[in-house]
Design a protein around this motif. Structure first.
Motif: not given
Length: 166
Positions: A8-14, A62-65, A77-82
């Motif tokens: 799911v697009r992660l752009s909705h996280l603050r 709070g920019k990456s997970i 290991l994986w990483v995604s931009s929030l």
């Protein structure tokens, strides 16, 4: 290697969103900390993998997970931009329990890549590796100190489980 399915697009996280929990197939966050209505009451799915996801770790800003994805019987290991975009593999091979450094430049993790489960550090870009521990005992669950000088971890050294730091 099987690619990680787009989440799911992660752009909705603050920034500052809190991880509420996870199941074997999805990482979820508190709906009150996202900018989009949750698909189910109180939760928003952030990522999902057929083999399972574990150990989410969000950067302090709070920019990456980062997370552990279990694909084809191996954890990596994986990483995604929030802020949006698909997840990318940070590190191939057996790697578990990522933990971001306070400044977000490195990730500590556990791996048996040296023949024994030890603590390692990789740059956030997925580049060079540094082995932190090298002991016949198993070392796991690394966590950075707030100032980034220490990495604490669990180990079964001396025939009992204890917390150590390096």
């Amino acid at each position: 290697m099987m690619p990680l399915p787009t989440a799911v697009r992660l752009s909705h996280l603050r920034p500052g969103s809190r991880i509420l929990g996870m199941s074997l197939v999805a990482i979820v966050i508190m709906a009150g900390s996202c900018g989009k209505k949750a698909p189910s009451p109180g939760l928003l799915q952030v990522a999902s993998v057929p083999g399972g996801i574990q150990s989410p770790s969000v950067t302090r800003d709070g920019k990456s997970i980062a997370f552990q994805a279990d694909l084809q019987g191996r954890s990596s290991l994986w990483v995604s931009s929030l802020e949006g975009g698909p997840p990318r593999q940070m590190l191939p091979g057996d790697a578990r329990h990522p933990s971001w450094s306070p400044d977000g430049s490195r990730v500590a993790f556990e791996s048996p890549r040296s023949g024994n489960r030890d603590i390692w550090v990789v740059s956030a870009s997925g580049g060079s590796l540094r082995q932190v521990t090298k002991d016949p005992a198993a070392d796991w669950d690394p966590r950075w100190s707030p100032d980034g000088r220490w990495i604490s971890f669990m180990s079964n050294r001396r025939d009992s489980v204890a917390i150590w730091a390096s």
